[in-house]
Enzyme design. Structure first.
Site, PDB file in Angstrom:
ATOM      1  CG  HIS A  74     -25.516  29.621 -39.793  1.00 40.80           C
ATOM      2  ND1 HIS A  74     -26.157  29.310 -40.971  1.00 40.80           N
ATOM      3  CD2 HIS A  74     -24.281  29.076 -39.891  1.00 40.80           C
ATOM      4  CE1 HIS A  74     -25.334  28.612 -41.743  1.00 40.80           C
ATOM      5  NE2 HIS A  74     -24.198  28.466 -41.096  1.00 40.80           N
ATOM      6  CD  GLU A  75     -21.307  30.140 -37.822  1.00 42.55           C
ATOM      7  OE1 GLU A  75     -20.798  29.004 -37.692  1.00 42.55           O
ATOM      8  OE2 GLU A  75     -21.498  30.661 -38.939  1.00 42.55           O
ATOM      9  CG  HIS A 115     -22.261  25.029 -37.943  1.00 43.37           C
ATOM     10  ND1 HIS A 115     -22.215  23.998 -38.864  1.00 43.37           N
ATOM     11  CD2 HIS A 115     -22.410  26.164 -38.654  1.00 43.37           C
ATOM     12  CE1 HIS A 115     -22.335  24.496 -40.079  1.00 43.37           C
ATOM     13  NE2 HIS A 115     -22.460  25.808 -39.984  1.00 43.37           N
ATOM     14  CD  GLN A 136     -18.969  26.142 -39.923  1.00 44.34           C
ATOM     15  OE1 GLN A 136     -19.049  27.104 -39.169  1.00 44.34           O
ATOM     16  NE2 GLN A 136     -19.186  26.218 -41.231  1.00 44.34           N
ATOM     17  CB  CYS A 178     -23.272  27.081 -44.579  1.00 38.00           C
ATOM     18  SG  CYS A 178     -22.392  26.194 -43.282  1.00 38.00           S
ATOM     19  CG  LEU A 179     -17.650  29.858 -44.401  1.00 35.09           C
ATOM     20  CD1 LEU A 179     -16.619  30.289 -43.372  1.00 35.09           C
ATOM     21  CD2 LEU A 179     -17.372  30.462 -45.759  1.00 35.09           C
ATOM     22  N   GLY A 230     -19.087  34.079 -40.148  1.00 34.92           N
ATOM     23  CA  GLY A 230     -19.177  33.295 -38.930  1.00 34.92           C
ATOM     24  C   GLY A 230     -18.542  31.933 -39.150  1.00 34.92           C
TER      25      GLY A 230
END
Length: 182
Positions: free
Chosen positions: A145-146, A149, A63, A103-104, A58
Site C-alpha cells: 500500500h505504501e 503511494h 502523503q 488510508c490516512l 503505515g
C-alpha cells in the site's frame, strides 16, 4: 527499535500535515533517496510521529508532500515494531489476499483490495544499510500500500470509477461542512 527509543533519537519531532484525496500531489512519483543522513532520519522520526498520531499503521513520505522514496510502518498492536524503508523495492510477491484497506489520505473509508499475501522487499534502513526482508499478511499488505503511494497510486485506484467518485464526493462534502463549522 521501540517508539520510546525512536523518541529518544530526536528531541523535537513534528506532526506533519497529511494530504488527502483527491489532492494532485498524491499522484507525484517519489524520487529515490540519494543520501541517508541526519535530515532524513529526522524526517523518518516525523513520519513515525505523524503516523502514530493519526493513528495509522503505515505512512509514505509522499502523503506529507515529501516526494522521496521513503515509508514507515508499524503493524504491531502495541506500536513497538517500527520499520523505516528507504528506496523500497518488491523483489518477489506471491499468494493472494483480499482485505479491507483504509488510508490516512482517504480518512474514514475502507474497501476491499486484492494484494499479494507474501513479499520479499529490499530497502535501506535508517542507517543506510541494505536489508532484504520477507513479509506476509498485514505487514505485506501495508508495505505494498505504501509503495503504491511512492508510485503515485492510491488504494481507491483499485476500486471501480463509480466507487472512487462516490468517495471523492463524500470527502468533498465533509470538507465543506468542516469549513462552514470553523
Amino acid at each position: 527499535m521501540t517508539q520510546s527509543q525512536l523518541r529518544g533519537l530526536c528531541l523535537i519531532m513534528t506532526i506533519l500535515k497529511i494530504l488527502e484525496f483527491p489532492d494532485p500531489r498524491l499522484r507525484t512519483k517519489a524520487a529515490p533517496v540519494e543520501q541517508v543522513d541526519d535530515a532524513l532520519r529526522t524526517l523518518i522520526d516525523d513520519l513515525f510521529e505523524t503516523m502514530y498520531d493519526a493513528p495509522g499503521i503505515g505512512l509514505a513520505a509522499t502523503q506529507v508532500d515529501v516526494h522521496k522514496r521513503l515509508l514507515v510502518a508499524d503493524v504491531s498492536i502495541d506500536k513497538t515494531e517500527p520499520l523505516a524503508l528507504i528506496n523500497p523495492q518488491i523483489l518477489t510477491k506471491d499468494g493472494v489476499t483480499v482485505s479491507d484497506e483504509g488510508c490516512l489520505s482517504v480518512p474514514g473509508y475502507y474497501e476491499e483490495v486484492e494484494r499479494a499475501n507474501h513479499i520479499v522487499v529490499r530497502y535501506l534502513d535508517r542507517d543506510g544499510e541494505t536489508v532484504e526482508m520477507e513479509a506476509e499478511g498485514l505487514l505485506a499488505i501495508c508495505i505494498q500500500h505504501e509503495i503504491d503511494h511512492l508510485d503515485g497510486k492510491l488504494f481507491v485506484d483499485y476500486l471501480s470509477e463509480a466507487k472512487r467518485q462516490r468517495i471523492r464526493k463524500k470527502l468533498d462534502k465533509e470538507r465543506r461542512q468542516q469549513a462552514v463549522a470553523i
